[in-house]
Design a protein around this motif. Structure first.
Motif, mmCIF file in Angstrom:
data_model
loop_
_atom_site.group_PDB
_atom_site.id
_atom_site.type_symbol
_atom_site.label_atom_id
_atom_site.label_comp_id
_atom_site.label_asym_id
_atom_site.label_seq_id
_atom_site.Cartn_x
_atom_site.Cartn_y
_atom_site.Cartn_z
ATOM 1 N N SER A 27 -5.562 13.088 34.531
ATOM 2 C CA SER A 27 -5.691 12.832 33.097
ATOM 3 C C SER A 27 -6.147 14.082 32.351
ATOM 4 C CB SER A 27 -6.686 11.690 32.856
ATOM 5 O OG SER A 27 -7.959 12.001 33.403
ATOM 6 N N ALA A 28 -7.122 14.796 32.925
ATOM 7 C CA ALA A 28 -7.624 16.006 32.274
ATOM 8 C C ALA A 28 -6.571 17.105 32.278
ATOM 9 C CB ALA A 28 -8.896 16.482 32.971
ATOM 10 N N ALA A 29 -5.871 17.265 33.395
ATOM 11 C CA ALA A 29 -4.841 18.300 33.482
ATOM 12 C C ALA A 29 -3.718 18.044 32.478
ATOM 13 C CB ALA A 29 -4.287 18.374 34.904
ATOM 14 N N MET A 30 -3.273 16.799 32.381
ATOM 15 C CA MET A 30 -2.184 16.490 31.446
ATOM 16 C C MET A 30 -2.639 16.601 29.994
ATOM 17 S SD MET A 30 -0.084 13.400 33.317
ATOM 18 C CE MET A 30 -1.521 12.386 33.650
ATOM 19 N N ARG A 31 -3.895 16.254 29.737
ATOM 20 C CA ARG A 31 -4.407 16.408 28.376
ATOM 21 C C ARG A 31 -4.459 17.877 27.986
ATOM 22 N NH1 ARG A 31 -8.345 13.394 29.045
ATOM 23 N NH2 ARG A 31 -9.962 14.932 29.518
ATOM 24 N N ASN A 32 -4.825 18.739 28.934
ATOM 25 C CA ASN A 32 -4.862 20.183 28.674
ATOM 26 C C ASN A 32 -3.466 20.726 28.432
ATOM 27 O OD1 ASN A 32 -5.726 22.809 28.457
ATOM 28 N ND2 ASN A 32 -6.043 23.108 30.650
ATOM 29 N N ILE A 33 -2.501 20.254 29.217
ATOM 30 C CA ILE A 33 -1.111 20.690 29.033
ATOM 31 C C ILE A 33 -0.582 20.237 27.675
ATOM 32 C CG2 ILE A 33 1.245 20.403 29.888
ATOM 33 C CD1 ILE A 33 -0.035 20.058 32.695
ATOM 34 N N ALA A 34 -0.867 18.984 27.304
ATOM 35 C CA ALA A 34 -0.387 18.468 26.027
ATOM 36 C C ALA A 34 -1.019 19.224 24.859
ATOM 37 C CB ALA A 34 -0.704 16.981 25.924
ATOM 38 N N PRO B 279 1.837 5.024 39.902
ATOM 39 C CA PRO B 279 2.408 4.709 38.582
ATOM 40 C C PRO B 279 1.431 4.945 37.433
ATOM 41 C CG PRO B 279 1.935 2.698 39.812
ATOM 42 C CD PRO B 279 1.763 3.832 40.765
ATOM 43 N N THR B 280 0.133 4.863 37.694
ATOM 44 C CA THR B 280 -0.844 5.089 36.619
ATOM 45 C C THR B 280 -0.747 6.505 36.081
ATOM 46 O OG1 THR B 280 -2.352 3.472 37.611
ATOM 47 C CG2 THR B 280 -3.288 5.006 36.014
ATOM 48 N N THR B 281 -0.589 7.473 36.970
ATOM 49 C CA THR B 281 -0.432 8.860 36.540
ATOM 50 C C THR B 281 0.860 9.040 35.754
ATOM 51 O OG1 THR B 281 -1.710 9.723 38.406
ATOM 52 C CG2 THR B 281 -0.200 11.241 37.334
ATOM 53 N N ALA B 282 1.916 8.363 36.182
ATOM 54 C CA ALA B 282 3.189 8.452 35.458
ATOM 55 C C ALA B 282 3.047 7.889 34.048
ATOM 56 C CB ALA B 282 4.275 7.708 36.234
ATOM 57 N N VAL B 283 2.342 6.769 33.906
ATOM 58 C CA VAL B 283 2.127 6.184 32.587
ATOM 59 C C VAL B 283 1.289 7.118 31.716
ATOM 60 C CG1 VAL B 283 1.044 4.272 31.344
ATOM 61 C CG2 VAL B 283 2.399 3.815 33.399
ATOM 62 N N SER B 284 0.282 7.764 32.324
ATOM 63 C CA SER B 284 -0.541 8.714 31.572
ATOM 64 C C SER B 284 0.286 9.895 31.085
ATOM 65 C CB SER B 284 -1.693 9.206 32.447
ATOM 66 O OG SER B 284 -2.540 8.141 32.825
ATOM 67 N N ALA B 285 1.249 10.326 31.914
ATOM 68 C CA ALA B 285 2.128 11.422 31.486
ATOM 69 C C ALA B 285 2.983 11.002 30.297
ATOM 70 C CB ALA B 285 3.011 11.862 32.654
ATOM 71 N N VAL B 286 3.508 9.773 30.329
ATOM 72 C CA VAL B 286 4.296 9.271 29.200
ATOM 73 C C VAL B 286 3.432 9.181 27.946
ATOM 74 C CG1 VAL B 286 5.620 7.308 28.339
ATOM 75 C CG2 VAL B 286 5.892 8.044 30.704
ATOM 76 N N GLN C 12 1.085 11.133 27.107
ATOM 77 C CA GLN C 12 0.929 12.482 26.550
ATOM 78 C C GLN C 12 2.236 12.993 25.954
ATOM 79 O OE1 GLN C 12 -1.878 13.952 26.137
ATOM 80 N NE2 GLN C 12 -3.153 12.586 27.372
ATOM 81 N N ILE C 13 3.365 12.540 26.488
ATOM 82 C CA ILE C 13 4.657 12.978 25.963
ATOM 83 C C ILE C 13 4.915 12.380 24.585
ATOM 84 C CG2 ILE C 13 7.160 12.809 26.309
ATOM 85 C CD1 ILE C 13 6.676 13.019 29.305
ATOM 86 N N TYR C 14 4.500 11.143 24.389
ATOM 87 C CA TYR C 14 4.782 10.460 23.119
ATOM 88 C C TYR C 14 4.244 11.212 21.908
ATOM 89 C CZ TYR C 14 4.250 7.109 19.329
ATOM 90 O OH TYR C 14 4.259 6.514 18.101
ATOM 91 N N PRO C 15 2.945 11.596 21.862
ATOM 92 C CA PRO C 15 2.466 12.328 20.677
ATOM 93 C C PRO C 15 3.127 13.697 20.511
ATOM 94 C CG PRO C 15 0.759 12.245 22.360
ATOM 95 C CD PRO C 15 1.846 11.328 22.809
ATOM 96 N N LEU C 16 3.533 14.318 21.625
ATOM 97 C CA LEU C 16 4.241 15.594 21.505
ATOM 98 C C LEU C 16 5.591 15.391 20.820
ATOM 99 C CD1 LEU C 16 3.585 17.426 24.914
ATOM 100 C CD2 LEU C 16 2.639 17.968 22.677
ATOM 101 N N LEU C 17 6.308 14.335 21.210
ATOM 102 C CA LEU C 17 7.585 14.043 20.561
ATOM 103 C C LEU C 17 7.390 13.730 19.083
ATOM 104 C CD1 LEU C 17 9.309 11.831 23.296
ATOM 105 C CD2 LEU C 17 9.977 14.137 22.596
ATOM 106 N N ARG C 18 6.349 12.983 18.770
ATOM 107 C CA ARG C 18 6.066 12.666 17.371
ATOM 108 C C ARG C 18 5.741 13.928 16.583
ATOM 109 N NH1 ARG C 18 1.092 8.878 16.756
ATOM 110 N NH2 ARG C 18 0.132 10.831 17.473
ATOM 111 N N ASP C 19 5.012 14.852 17.234
ATOM 112 C CA ASP C 19 4.661 16.106 16.568
ATOM 113 C C ASP C 19 5.904 16.951 16.328
ATOM 114 O OD1 ASP C 19 2.891 17.741 15.351
ATOM 115 O OD2 ASP C 19 1.960 18.519 17.160
#
Length: 336
Positions: free
Chosen positions: A158-165, A297-304, A306-313
Protein backbone atom coordinates in the motif's frame (compact mmCIF):
# COMPACT_ATOMS: atom_id res chain seq x y z
CA UNK A 1 28.78 20.81 -19.87
CA UNK A 2 25.71 20.14 -22.01
CA UNK A 3 22.22 19.16 -20.85
CA UNK A 4 22.75 15.43 -21.43
CA UNK A 5 25.92 15.34 -19.31
CA UNK A 6 24.19 17.21 -16.48
CA UNK A 7 21.23 14.84 -16.70
CA UNK A 8 23.47 11.75 -16.53
CA UNK A 9 25.36 13.13 -13.53
CA UNK A 10 22.16 13.95 -11.68
CA UNK A 11 20.61 10.58 -12.48
CA UNK A 12 23.77 8.74 -11.43
CA UNK A 13 23.87 10.62 -8.15
CA UNK A 14 20.19 9.97 -7.41
CA UNK A 15 20.56 6.23 -8.03
CA UNK A 16 23.93 5.63 -6.34
CA UNK A 17 24.38 4.47 -2.75
CA UNK A 18 28.13 5.00 -2.49
CA UNK A 19 28.54 8.75 -3.13
CA UNK A 20 27.23 10.10 0.19
CA UNK A 21 29.06 7.41 2.25
CA UNK A 22 32.29 8.26 0.39
CA UNK A 23 31.80 11.93 1.26
CA UNK A 24 31.11 10.91 4.85
CA UNK A 25 34.39 8.99 5.00
CA UNK A 26 36.39 12.01 3.80
CA UNK A 27 34.50 14.28 6.21
CA UNK A 28 35.38 11.92 9.08
CA UNK A 29 39.10 12.22 8.33
CA UNK A 30 38.82 16.00 8.40
CA UNK A 31 36.73 15.92 11.59
CA UNK A 32 39.32 13.79 13.42
CA UNK A 33 42.10 16.24 12.62
CA UNK A 34 39.99 19.17 13.82
CA UNK A 35 38.86 17.49 17.04
CA UNK A 36 42.37 16.39 17.99
CA UNK A 37 43.62 19.93 17.51
CA UNK A 38 40.78 21.28 19.64
CA UNK A 39 41.60 18.78 22.40
CA UNK A 40 45.24 19.78 22.20
CA UNK A 41 44.47 23.50 22.44
CA UNK A 42 42.03 23.09 25.34
CA UNK A 43 44.13 20.43 27.07
CA UNK A 44 41.24 18.00 27.53
CA UNK A 45 42.25 14.42 28.36
CA UNK A 46 40.04 11.49 29.29
CA UNK A 47 40.67 9.91 32.72
CA UNK A 48 41.37 6.44 31.42
CA UNK A 49 44.37 4.44 30.34
CA UNK A 50 45.50 4.31 26.76
CA UNK A 51 44.69 0.59 26.55
CA UNK A 52 41.13 1.22 27.79
CA UNK A 53 40.63 4.02 25.27
CA UNK A 54 41.90 1.87 22.44
CA UNK A 55 39.62 -0.98 23.48
CA UNK A 56 36.60 1.34 23.50
CA UNK A 57 37.40 2.76 20.08
CA UNK A 58 38.07 -0.70 18.68
CA UNK A 59 34.68 -1.86 19.97
CA UNK A 60 32.97 1.16 18.43
CA UNK A 61 34.70 0.64 15.08
CA UNK A 62 33.83 -3.07 15.00
CA UNK A 63 30.23 -2.39 15.98
CA UNK A 64 29.88 0.29 13.32
CA UNK A 65 31.21 -2.08 10.66
CA UNK A 66 28.57 -4.58 11.76
CA UNK A 67 25.84 -1.92 11.47
CA UNK A 68 27.02 -1.02 7.96
CA UNK A 69 26.91 -4.71 6.96
CA UNK A 70 23.42 -5.16 8.44
CA UNK A 71 22.12 -2.03 6.73
CA UNK A 72 23.49 -3.12 3.34
CA UNK A 73 22.10 -6.62 3.81
CA UNK A 74 18.71 -5.18 4.73
CA UNK A 75 18.63 -3.06 1.58
CA UNK A 76 19.60 -6.03 -0.60
CA UNK A 77 16.88 -8.17 0.97
CA UNK A 78 14.42 -5.34 0.42
CA UNK A 79 15.41 -5.21 -3.26
CA UNK A 80 14.81 -8.96 -3.61
CA UNK A 81 11.45 -8.83 -1.85
CA UNK A 82 10.26 -5.81 -3.82
CA UNK A 83 11.30 -7.42 -7.10
CA UNK A 84 9.73 -10.78 -6.29
CA UNK A 85 6.49 -9.69 -4.61
CA UNK A 86 5.69 -6.53 -6.60
CA UNK A 87 7.74 -5.59 -9.68
CA UNK A 88 11.43 -5.09 -10.56
CA UNK A 89 10.58 -1.55 -11.71
CA UNK A 90 10.17 -0.50 -8.09
CA UNK A 91 13.81 -1.20 -7.22
CA UNK A 92 14.90 2.30 -8.19
CA UNK A 93 12.76 3.73 -5.36
CA UNK A 94 14.96 1.90 -2.84
CA UNK A 95 18.21 3.19 -4.31
CA UNK A 96 16.81 6.72 -4.46
CA UNK A 97 15.67 6.66 -0.84
CA UNK A 98 17.41 9.68 0.72
CA UNK A 99 16.91 8.40 4.24
CA UNK A 100 18.78 5.17 3.48
CA UNK A 101 21.65 6.93 1.75
CA UNK A 102 21.92 9.49 4.55
CA UNK A 103 21.97 6.75 7.16
CA UNK A 104 24.77 4.88 5.39
CA UNK A 105 26.75 8.12 5.17
CA UNK A 106 26.43 8.67 8.94
CA UNK A 107 27.43 5.06 9.64
CA UNK A 108 30.51 5.31 7.43
CA UNK A 109 31.39 8.66 9.00
CA UNK A 110 31.33 7.20 12.51
CA UNK A 111 33.25 4.09 11.46
CA UNK A 112 35.98 6.05 9.67
CA UNK A 113 36.15 8.57 12.52
CA UNK A 114 36.66 5.80 15.10
CA UNK A 115 39.35 4.04 13.07
CA UNK A 116 41.19 7.28 12.29
CA UNK A 117 41.08 8.35 15.96
CA UNK A 118 42.29 4.94 17.06
CA UNK A 119 45.29 5.21 14.76
CA UNK A 120 46.27 8.60 16.26
CA UNK A 121 46.19 7.66 19.94
CA UNK A 122 49.68 7.63 21.43
CA UNK A 123 50.26 8.65 25.08
CA UNK A 124 46.83 10.01 26.11
CA UNK A 125 43.16 9.81 25.23
CA UNK A 126 41.64 13.05 23.81
CA UNK A 127 38.39 13.60 25.74
CA UNK A 128 36.27 15.49 23.19
CA UNK A 129 37.36 13.34 20.26
CA UNK A 130 36.58 10.12 22.10
CA UNK A 131 33.24 11.47 23.33
CA UNK A 132 32.17 12.26 19.76
CA UNK A 133 32.89 8.65 18.75
CA UNK A 134 31.09 7.17 21.78
CA UNK A 135 27.95 9.29 21.64
CA UNK A 136 27.92 9.10 17.84
CA UNK A 137 27.75 5.32 18.14
CA UNK A 138 24.73 5.56 20.46
CA UNK A 139 23.02 7.92 18.02
CA UNK A 140 23.71 5.49 15.18
CA UNK A 141 21.98 2.69 17.09
CA UNK A 142 18.81 4.77 17.21
CA UNK A 143 19.26 5.71 13.55
CA UNK A 144 19.56 2.04 12.59
CA UNK A 145 16.30 1.17 14.35
CA UNK A 146 14.59 4.07 12.58
CA UNK A 147 16.00 2.83 9.27
CA UNK A 148 14.59 -0.66 9.78
CA UNK A 149 11.21 0.84 10.65
CA UNK A 150 11.28 3.14 7.61
CA UNK A 151 12.37 0.38 5.23
CA UNK A 152 9.66 -2.01 6.43
CA UNK A 153 6.93 0.60 6.02
CA UNK A 154 8.23 1.75 2.63
CA UNK A 155 8.00 -1.77 1.17
CA UNK A 156 4.44 -2.44 2.23
CA UNK A 157 2.41 -2.76 -1.01
CA UNK A 158 0.00 0.00 0.00
CA UNK A 159 2.80 2.42 0.88
CA UNK A 160 4.83 1.59 -2.22
CA UNK A 161 1.85 2.08 -4.55
CA UNK A 162 0.85 5.30 -2.81
CA UNK A 163 4.40 6.61 -3.35
CA UNK A 164 4.30 5.61 -7.02
CA UNK A 165 0.90 7.25 -7.52
CA UNK A 166 2.07 10.46 -5.83
CA UNK A 167 5.15 10.60 -8.04
CA UNK A 168 3.04 9.90 -11.12
CA UNK A 169 0.62 12.69 -10.19
CA UNK A 170 3.49 15.15 -9.81
CA UNK A 171 4.81 14.15 -13.25
CA UNK A 172 1.35 14.57 -14.80
CA UNK A 173 1.10 18.09 -13.38
CA UNK A 174 4.58 18.89 -14.73
CA UNK A 175 4.12 17.47 -18.22
CA UNK A 176 0.53 18.70 -18.58
CA UNK A 177 0.37 21.89 -16.49
CA UNK A 178 -2.82 23.29 -18.09
CA UNK A 179 -6.27 22.22 -16.93
CA UNK A 180 -8.81 21.27 -19.56
CA UNK A 181 -11.04 24.31 -19.99
CA UNK A 182 -14.66 24.05 -21.05
CA UNK A 183 -15.01 24.42 -24.80
CA UNK A 184 -11.26 24.12 -25.42
CA UNK A 185 -10.21 22.90 -28.84
CA UNK A 186 -7.07 21.26 -30.13
CA UNK A 187 -4.44 23.62 -31.53
CA UNK A 188 -4.18 23.96 -35.28
CA UNK A 189 -1.73 21.52 -36.87
CA UNK A 190 1.69 22.87 -37.69
CA UNK A 191 1.77 23.50 -41.43
CA UNK A 192 5.53 22.95 -41.67
CA UNK A 193 5.06 19.28 -40.73
CA UNK A 194 3.12 18.66 -43.94
CA UNK A 195 6.24 19.27 -46.03
CA UNK A 196 9.20 16.98 -46.56
CA UNK A 197 11.74 17.33 -43.73
CA UNK A 198 15.03 18.90 -44.75
CA UNK A 199 16.98 16.67 -42.40
CA UNK A 200 16.45 13.64 -40.19
CA UNK A 201 18.54 13.09 -37.07
CA UNK A 202 18.80 9.46 -36.00
CA UNK A 203 19.63 7.82 -32.71
CA UNK A 204 23.10 6.36 -32.26
CA UNK A 205 22.23 4.24 -29.20
CA UNK A 206 19.58 1.72 -28.14
CA UNK A 207 17.27 2.29 -25.19
CA UNK A 208 14.18 3.97 -23.83
CA UNK A 209 13.73 7.72 -24.14
CA UNK A 210 14.01 8.97 -20.55
CA UNK A 211 13.73 12.75 -20.89
CA UNK A 212 14.48 15.63 -23.23
CA UNK A 213 15.57 19.25 -22.87
CA UNK A 214 12.42 21.14 -23.86
CA UNK A 215 13.80 24.65 -23.37
CA UNK A 216 17.13 23.77 -24.98
CA UNK A 217 15.48 22.36 -28.10
CA UNK A 218 13.20 25.37 -28.37
CA UNK A 219 16.22 27.67 -28.12
CA UNK A 220 18.08 25.70 -30.82
CA UNK A 221 15.09 25.84 -33.16
CA UNK A 222 14.62 29.57 -32.62
CA UNK A 223 18.32 30.25 -33.13
CA UNK A 224 18.35 28.33 -36.42
CA UNK A 225 14.91 29.61 -37.52
CA UNK A 226 13.51 26.11 -38.04
CA UNK A 227 10.85 23.73 -36.71
CA UNK A 228 12.02 20.64 -34.84
CA UNK A 229 9.77 17.61 -34.50
CA UNK A 230 10.73 15.06 -31.86
CA UNK A 231 9.62 11.72 -33.29
CA UNK A 232 9.59 9.29 -30.32
CA UNK A 233 7.59 9.92 -27.19
CA UNK A 234 9.17 9.86 -23.73
CA UNK A 235 9.07 6.21 -22.65
CA UNK A 236 9.29 4.80 -26.19
CA UNK A 237 12.10 2.41 -27.09
CA UNK A 238 14.43 3.49 -29.87
CA UNK A 239 17.13 1.51 -31.63
CA UNK A 240 20.30 2.83 -33.18
CA UNK A 241 19.31 4.25 -36.55
CA UNK A 242 15.73 5.13 -35.58
CA UNK A 243 14.51 8.65 -36.17
CA UNK A 244 14.89 11.05 -33.26
CA UNK A 245 14.19 14.40 -34.90
CA UNK A 246 12.86 15.78 -38.14
CA UNK A 247 13.98 19.27 -39.13
CA UNK A 248 11.81 21.56 -41.21
CA UNK A 249 12.56 24.93 -42.83
CA UNK A 250 15.95 26.57 -41.89
CA UNK A 251 18.73 24.84 -39.90
CA UNK A 252 21.76 25.22 -42.18
CA UNK A 253 24.20 25.51 -39.27
CA UNK A 254 22.45 23.05 -36.92
CA UNK A 255 24.71 20.18 -35.79
CA UNK A 256 23.18 16.73 -35.27
CA UNK A 257 25.11 16.29 -32.02
CA UNK A 258 23.42 19.33 -30.50
CA UNK A 259 20.06 17.62 -30.93
CA UNK A 260 21.29 14.21 -29.79
CA UNK A 261 22.68 15.81 -26.62
CA UNK A 262 19.19 17.12 -25.84
CA UNK A 263 17.67 13.65 -25.40
CA UNK A 264 18.49 11.12 -22.66
CA UNK A 265 18.28 7.47 -23.71
CA UNK A 266 18.82 4.72 -21.14
CA UNK A 267 18.20 1.04 -20.43
CA UNK A 268 15.18 1.55 -18.16
CA UNK A 269 12.30 4.01 -18.14
CA UNK A 270 11.98 6.61 -15.41
CA UNK A 271 9.02 8.65 -14.19
CA UNK A 272 10.76 12.03 -14.49
CA UNK A 273 8.96 13.02 -17.72
CA UNK A 274 6.99 9.82 -18.34
CA UNK A 275 3.49 9.83 -16.78
CA UNK A 276 2.63 6.51 -18.42
CA UNK A 277 5.36 4.73 -16.47
CA UNK A 278 3.45 5.17 -13.20
CA UNK A 279 0.49 3.35 -14.78
CA UNK A 280 2.84 0.65 -16.08
CA UNK A 281 4.26 -0.02 -12.60
CA UNK A 282 0.83 -0.14 -10.93
CA UNK A 283 -0.49 -2.49 -13.62
CA UNK A 284 2.55 -4.74 -13.21
CA UNK A 285 1.96 -4.92 -9.45
CA UNK A 286 -1.70 -5.78 -9.96
CA UNK A 287 -0.88 -8.42 -12.59
CA UNK A 288 1.73 -10.09 -10.40
CA UNK A 289 -0.61 -10.00 -7.39
CA UNK A 290 -3.23 -11.90 -9.40
CA UNK A 291 -0.74 -14.51 -10.63
CA UNK A 292 -1.21 -18.09 -9.30
CA UNK A 293 2.16 -17.96 -7.53
CA UNK A 294 1.21 -14.97 -5.34
CA UNK A 295 -2.62 -14.88 -5.40
CA UNK A 296 -3.05 -11.58 -3.54
CA UNK A 297 -6.28 -9.95 -4.82
CA UNK A 298 -6.19 -7.30 -2.08
CA UNK A 299 -2.98 -5.85 -3.49
CA UNK A 300 -4.49 -5.89 -6.98
CA UNK A 301 -7.53 -3.97 -5.75
CA UNK A 302 -5.25 -1.46 -4.02
CA UNK A 303 -3.40 -0.95 -7.30
CA UNK A 304 -6.69 -0.26 -9.10
CA UNK A 305 -7.61 2.20 -6.33
CA UNK A 306 -4.39 4.14 -7.10
CA UNK A 307 -4.90 3.98 -10.87
CA UNK A 308 -8.38 5.50 -10.69
CA UNK A 309 -7.37 8.95 -9.31
CA UNK A 310 -4.46 9.07 -11.77
CA UNK A 311 -6.86 8.52 -14.67
CA UNK A 312 -9.18 11.18 -13.28
CA UNK A 313 -6.24 13.57 -12.96
CA UNK A 314 -5.16 12.90 -16.55
CA UNK A 315 -8.73 13.44 -17.74
CA UNK A 316 -8.79 16.92 -16.23
CA UNK A 317 -5.62 18.02 -18.05
CA UNK A 318 -5.14 19.52 -21.49
CA UNK A 319 -3.29 16.67 -23.24
CA UNK A 320 -2.94 18.48 -26.56
CA UNK A 321 0.09 20.44 -25.29
CA UNK A 322 2.84 19.39 -27.65
CA UNK A 323 3.80 22.58 -29.43
CA UNK A 324 6.30 25.03 -28.00
CA UNK A 325 6.47 28.54 -29.42
CA UNK A 326 9.50 30.78 -29.48
CA UNK A 327 9.71 34.41 -28.42
CA UNK A 328 8.53 35.40 -31.90
CA UNK A 329 5.24 33.49 -31.48
CA UNK A 330 6.10 30.84 -34.06
CA UNK A 331 5.92 27.12 -33.28
CA UNK A 332 9.49 25.89 -32.90
CA UNK A 333 9.24 22.48 -31.22
CA UNK A 334 6.68 19.72 -31.76
CA UNK A 335 6.60 16.65 -29.52
CA UNK A 336 4.10 14.03 -28.40
Amino acid sequence: MNWLQRYKLRTYYDGSLWILPAIGSVAAMVAVSIMIRVDGILGFEAKMSVDTGRMILSTIAGSMFTLVSLACSGMLIAVQLASGQMTPRIISLIYKNRYGKGMLAVFIFTFTYSVALLARIEVNIPFLSTSVAAYGFLANLALFLMFIDNLGKMLRPSAAMRNIAKTGRDVIHTVYPDLLAEGSIDPDPVKALNSVPLRVVRSNVDGAVLAFDLHGLKFIAERCDCVIEMVPEVGDYVSAGDELFRIFDGCIDLADQDLVNSVAVGPERTMEQDPKFAFRILVDIASKALSPGINDPTTAVSAVDQIYPLLRDVGSRNLSRGNEKGSDGKVRLVFK
